[in-house]
Design an enzyme around this catalytic site. Structure first.
Site, short mmCIF file in Angstrom:
data_model
loop_
_atom_site.label_atom_id
_atom_site.label_comp_id
_atom_site.label_asym_id
_atom_site.label_seq_id
_atom_site.Cartn_x
_atom_site.Cartn_y
_atom_site.Cartn_z
N LYS A 166 0.85 -1.21 0.00
CA LYS A 166 0.00 0.00 0.00
C LYS A 166 0.87 1.24 0.00
O LYS A 166 2.05 1.21 0.40
CB LYS A 166 -0.94 0.01 1.21
CG LYS A 166 -0.26 0.02 2.60
CD LYS A 166 0.13 1.38 3.15
CE LYS A 166 0.78 1.29 4.51
NZ LYS A 166 1.43 2.52 4.97
N ASP A 172 -3.15 -1.87 9.76
CA ASP A 172 -3.31 -1.77 8.30
C ASP A 172 -3.86 -3.06 7.67
O ASP A 172 -4.12 -3.10 6.46
CB ASP A 172 -1.96 -1.47 7.64
CG ASP A 172 -1.52 -0.03 7.89
OD1 ASP A 172 -2.38 0.81 8.22
OD2 ASP A 172 -0.31 0.24 7.75
#
Ligand code: ATP
Length: 278
Positions: free
Chosen positions: A9, A133
């Site tokens: 990401k 996350d």
């Protein structure tokens, strides 16, 4: 056997909005998954074992993939284990969520391997216990992430572009970075609303013009600013440090422009990769 990709990401914006009583920070971030990924292979096994080809990644209970597998087996009340092989491509300690991506992929892969004992919602709850996350890594795409990063609002896909990743030789430790954050020193905040509008309008320039990470101010390395400037000088529409660093990325309107910019980094002590949003 299951083979699954664990995608990295990037944070297109990162705003540290407050410190919580438990010591963690509340964030407001636009997160984007990218094509760069670790390859994960999961097989049933008498116990949990991890094999990873990267230096500096633990292969014991400290590996996020191990923790995810253990939590999954405990929650599913399953005996036995899994062997997990990780082919690492995501820079370690780069702020690209590599550990979280691996945990997310293990949970998704194991759910399939064990005949879907958990709903996606439950799987994300288990994921959050592995790392803030992890729920985003399971959702993927473009999202507004709030709270610790687990309150997710999916957004439309980011416009097509090429992304040049610049990975310095030094990693940065997320915990250490956050422990250096002084809330009263944060005076600038990203225009998160403006980025969201630009995402809805498929306005790549509008996104790039507003990219901002207020953690950059706390990085004690001058290289971050130098690499960002070099990206901008070489035609990047926007450049930013992702997460708590140390990877810096630039957004380009084409692969060719990203490739030419990568050449400007040749003589520097960095690795470069070109990827695309997912
Ligand atoms: P963040 O998720 O905060 O962006 P990061 O991308 O900066 O983190 P990671 O690459 O996820 O950092 O790894 C941080 C540390 O976690 C590493 O130093 C490593 O020792 C440990 N670690 C444990 N499991 C893994 C894993 N599966 N992949 C990578 N690192 C792992």
């Amino acid at each position: 056997m299951i083979e699954i990709k664990a995608h990295a990401k990037l944070n297109l914006s990162l705003d540290v909005v407050g410190k919580r009583p438990d010591g963690y920070h509340n964030l407001c971030s636009i997160m984007q998954s990218v094509r760069l990924a670790d390859d994960i292979t999961i097989r049933r096994n008498p116990d949990i074992s991890i094999l990873c080809d990267a230096k500096y990644v633990p292969m014991d209970q400290q590996n996020t993939a191990y923790r995810a597998a253990k939590l999954f087996l405990d929650e599913a009340k399953q005996d036995g284990g899994v062997s997990i092989r990780i082919r690492k491509r995501i820079p370690v300690g780069g702020g690209m969520g590599g550990g979280s991506a691996d945990a997310a992929a293990v949970l998704m892969g194991m759910n399939k391997l064990f005949g879907y004992p958990f709903s996606f919602k439950k799987l994300k709850e288990i994921g959050l216990r592995c790392g803030a996350d992890v729920p985003f890594c399971m959702t993927g795409g473009t999202c507004l992430a709030e709270g610790l990063g687990e309150i997710l609002t999916p957004l439309p896909a980011m416009p097509r572009c090429s992304i040049l990743l610049v990975r310095p030789r030094f990693p940065l430790n997320t915990k250490q970075m956050f422990s250096g954050v002084k809330m009263d020193a944060i005076t600038c905040h990203p225009d998160t609303e403006g980025i969201i509008n630009a995402v809805y309008n498929r306005d790549l320039k509008g996104i790039c013009d507003r990219m901002y990470n207020n953690l950059e101010a706390f990085v004690p390395r001058k290289e971050i600013a130098i690499y960002k400037e070099l990206l901008q000088k070489n035609d990047a529409m926007g450049a930013l440090m992702t997460g708590s660093g140390s990877v810096v990325f630039g957004i380009f309107s084409s692969f060719e422009k990203a490739r030419i910019a990568a050449e400007a980094f040749r003589a520097l002590p960095v690795h470069t990769y070109i990827t695309t949003p997912l």
